[in-house]
Structure formats: structure tokens, C-alpha cells
Enzyme design. Structure first.
Site, PDB file in Angstrom:
ATOM      1  N   SER A  13     -10.853  -1.499   2.956  1.00 58.75           N
ATOM      2  CA  SER A  13      -9.964  -1.526   4.158  1.00 58.75           C
ATOM      3  C   SER A  13      -9.629  -0.148   4.824  1.00 58.75           C
ATOM      4  CB  SER A  13      -8.655  -2.320   3.930  1.00 58.75           C
ATOM      5  OG  SER A  13      -9.012  -3.589   3.388  1.00 58.75           O
ATOM      6  N   ARG A  61       0.854  -1.303   0.080  1.00 56.05           N
ATOM      7  CA  ARG A  61       0.091   0.039  -0.031  1.00 56.05           C
ATOM      8  C   ARG A  61       0.793   1.184  -0.045  1.00 56.05           C
ATOM      9  NH1 ARG A  61      -3.014  -3.872  -1.071  1.00 56.05           N
ATOM     10  NH2 ARG A  61      -4.478  -4.525   0.310  1.00 56.05           N
ATOM     11  N   TYR A  85      -5.367 -17.424  -2.441  1.00 58.72           N
ATOM     12  CA  TYR A  85      -6.143 -16.875  -1.293  1.00 58.72           C
ATOM     13  C   TYR A  85      -7.659 -17.291  -1.305  1.00 58.72           C
ATOM     14  CZ  TYR A  85      -3.174 -12.882  -0.079  1.00 58.72           C
ATOM     15  OH  TYR A  85      -2.369 -12.021   0.531  1.00 58.72           O
ATOM     16  N   GLU A 125      -5.221   3.050   6.259  1.00 60.78           N
ATOM     17  CA  GLU A 125      -4.647   2.727   4.806  1.00 60.78           C
ATOM     18  C   GLU A 125      -5.658   4.159   4.452  1.00 60.78           C
ATOM     19  OE1 GLU A 125      -5.052  -0.980   3.200  1.00 60.78           O
ATOM     20  OE2 GLU A 125      -6.335  -0.086   1.253  1.00 60.78           O
TER      21      GLU A 125
END
Ligand code: NAP
Length: 345
Positions: free
Chosen positions: A232, A162, A193, A328
Site C-alpha cells: 500500500s 501503521r 475480511y 505509508e
């Protein structure tokens, strides 16, 4: 080009009611530079936004918001790869869909991420095991002061988790006008994932991966068109192996992912969930019931509601696990970006 004074609510995915002095749509590098200069000449703060999917306006913005809507996709190919030159204002998910429709694989894990192509390098968007940097060939940047365009290679973008150079050296006075993507013709599915691990590696198609990612996201994450949110809210914390071992002793089921550096990545959503914060509400803002890492605008939340909620979440996680979460989402004050950790401390 159009120029209007209006609320920022529909220009951010949080859907919070904040205003700017001016909101201007720019559809070309020249118009972006021109509007930027006009604002600077008026001594107005200026902020360039894509689709506002990773920002929280803490208050009304006292200057000009420039919406980067530079469009256009051109495709070339060589023996090994497809090359896509993509205008910064193209919608990211539409680009992912379009590339698959054209028979080009490689972006499927990054389906349904809100925002523009030009915003993707800034925080090096990532999901389900693929980050933007994996497909990035270059980023074209406009120096708004000099009107010069220059190209950064993927290496020069200093991508991290990020993270990129666009949050630092090229944060103010520069605009991303296009991104160059390089997609390998030899497709290597990334299936480690979630539900993707159940897909048959030998026969799986890019479309199946795309569908599975869309399904996972739709079932777990709130659609910003229905419930305001910025994805997020916090980054997954990366801690030393020693800190991770201490946490593991007390919470043996804590998910941990080893990093190349030897450090350990923790799942921020799991930490928040373990503090019993799913559904926890401050004013109109709440922790999402299905994914605790997402803070939502549940009922006409103000930015103060979201900031107080984020502060409460951060404090609870630190009390229980000794780990301080970092947002974030980028925090914007009346005059520009501010340090989100300082705001919440
Ligand atoms: P999840 O499956 O509940 O997993 C929680 C966290 O554990 C993820 O954030 C992920 O870290 C990590 N993780 C899970 N499996 C992993 C593996 N095999 N190897 C390494 N790390 C693993 O996560 P989720 O909330 O449903 O999200 C799925 C993916 O979409 C994640 O990659 C997440 O980052 C991405 N996503 C991003 C946003 C955003 O706004 N930035 C919002 C929603 C989802 P990483 O985050 O480092 O991958």
C-alpha cells in the site's frame, strides 16, 4: 559479515535504481553497533534496512546502509500461550509459515507480508483484521550510541494504525534486534475480511485461513519479485464522522469503517479507483490495475516517476473527495528519511 559497494535495487522491493555509498550486512547486534559507529565516525549518514519493503529512495544515499540480518527463533510455552523470540532479520512470511508448521496459530492473517520480523513493529503491520500489536509481547532495542539493549513491552511501543514509537523516539540511533511474540493456545480466528468471511467459523483451521489469505494476496497484489512495489503506497485516511457523512451523501457506496474514536476510516484504494486512476502511468511508474492503493515499478521507473505519480494521485483524490492521502511508504533522501507529505505537497 560482509561489506560491499553496490546498488540498492535488490535491497528494496520497489526495485528502483538507487545507490548507496556502502551497503553492509550485519548478522549480530555487536556487528550492527560496530558498523554504525564506524559510519558515524566517518560522518556518514546511516540507515538500517530490513528487506526494504516500505521505502522509496528519492535519490542516491550518500552514506551507509546497514542490512539487519540478525537471525534465530526460540520458542517457549506456558499453559496458555506460545512465546516466540525472533531475530529481527528473520523473514516475516517464513516465520508465519514456520509457526503454523509447528502447530502454533495466530499469525495466519499476516501471511505473505513482505519484509523482516524486526520491521513489523515499526509500522505495526496489519492485514485482514490483525495488526502486529495483537501478537506482540515485547521488542528488544539496541541503543547504538551506548551499545545497551533494552526491552519495550507492547504497551510501551505506542502502536497505532501503521504507527509506533519506532517512527519517532527510537527512529535514529536505535536498532530493533528482536521481537517477542505471544500466541494464545486458544485460537480465535479473525474472519471478518474479504473471502475469510465465507470460511465456516466452527470448523475452520489456521491453515485454511493462511491459504485463503495467500490466495487473496496472490490474486490481488503484485509479487515484488516480479513487479517492484512497496505494498500500500498510502494509508487509509481516517476522517471525522462529519466529513464522512458529507462524502457519503455524494458517494453513497463509499466503503467506511467506524473507529473506536468515533472517526471513520475510508478505503484509500477505493478513493483512487473512483478517480479512474487504475493503470494511470507516469514514466515507468503506474497505479496497479487490480489494487489502486499499490503503485508499481512497471517499466524501469525512477524514483521521480513514482513521486510524480503519487503526487498526481494525491491531488486527484483531494480534488474529488476533499481528502489528502498520506504515504505509508517512507521516503529516503540522500541523507536520511524525509517527510513524505512535504515531498508530495
Ligand atoms: P480490501 O479488502 O480491498 O479493503 C480495502 C480497505 O478497507 C482495507 O485496506 C481495509 O482497511 C478496509 N477493510 C476491509 N474490510 C474491512 C473490515 N471488515 N473491517 C475494517 N476495515 C476493513 O483490502 P486489500 O487491499 O485487499 O487488503 C486486505 C488487507 O491486507 C487489509 O487489511 C490491508 O491493510 C492489508 N494490506 C496491507 C498492505 C500494506 O502494504 N500495508 C498491502 C496490501 C494489503 P485496513 O487496511 O485498515 O485493514
Amino acid at each position: 559479515m560482509s561489506n560491499s559497494r553496490t546498488s540498492l535495487t535488490k535491497f528494496t522491493t520497489f526495485g528502483i535504481n538507487a545507490k548507496a555509498k556502502d551497503i553492509i550486512v550485519a548478522t549480530s547486534p555487536d556487528s550492527l553497533a560496530e558498523f554504525w559507529r564506524l559510519a558515524v565516525d566517518r560522518h556518514d549518514p546511516v540507515l538500517i534496512l530490513g528487506e526494504g519493503s516500505n521505502v522509496l529512495f528519492l535519490e542516491d544515499f550518500s552514506g551507509t546502509i546497514l542490512l539487519n540480518r540478525i537471525k534465530g527463533i526460540t520458542i517457549t510455552e506456558d499453559g496458555d500461550s506460545w512465546r516466540l523470540h525472533v531475530g529481527a532479520g528473520e523473514n516475516w512470511h517464513e516465520l508465519v509459515k514456520y509457526s503454523l508448521e509447528q502447530g502454533m496459530s495466530g499469525l495466519e492473517n499476516l501471511a505473505l507480508i513482505p519484509g523482516c520480523a524486526g520491521s513489523a513493529p515499526i509500522q505495526n503491520i496489519g492485514a485482514y483484521g490483525i495488526e502486529f500489536q495483537r501478537v506482540c509481547d515485547y521488542v528488544d532495542v539496541l541503543n547504538l550510541r551506548t551499545n545497551e539493549v533494552f526491552r519495550l513491552t507492547a504497551d510501551e511501543c505506542h502502536f497505532g494504525y501503521r504507527e509506533s514509537i519506532f517512527k519517532h523516539n527510537y527512529r535514529d540511533g536505535y536498532a530493533i534486534i528482536a521481537v517477542g511474540l505471544r500466541l494464545d493456545k486458544l485460537w480465535q480466528p479473525v474472519l471478518n475480511y474479504g473471502d475469510l468471511a465465507q470460511l465456516p467459523r466452527e470448523t475452520v483451521t489456521p491453515k485454511q485461513v493462511f491459504d485463503s489469505v495467500c490466495h487473496m494476496r496472490k490474486t490481488k497484489l503484485p509479487d515484488p519479485h516480479e513487479t517492484g512495489n512497496a505494498g500500500s503506497f498510502f494509508k487509509n485516511p481516517v476522517v471525522t464522522a462529519a466529513v464522512a457523512a458529507q462524502i457519503k451523501m455524494i458517494f453513497p457506496d463509499a466503503p467506511m469503517y467506524p473507529q473506536a474514536s468515533g472517526d471513520m476510516k475510508l478505503a484509500a484504494g477505493w478513493l483512487i479507483d473512483r478517480c479512474d486512476l487504475k493503470g494511470f502511468q507516469v514514466g515507468g511508474a503506474a497505479v496497479h490495475q487490480k489494487q489502486a492503493l499499490v503503485l508499481i515499478n512497471k517499466d524501469h521507473a525512477t524514483s521521480a516517476d513514482v513521486a510524480m505519480l503519487a503526487q498526481a494521485v494525491r491531488n486527484r483524490v483531494a480534488e474529488k473527495f476533499g481528502v489528502w492521502l498520506e504515504p505509508e511508504v517512507r521516503f529516503i533522501s540522500a541523507t536520511g528519511e524525509v517527510n513524505a507529505v512535504e515531498v508530495l505537497s
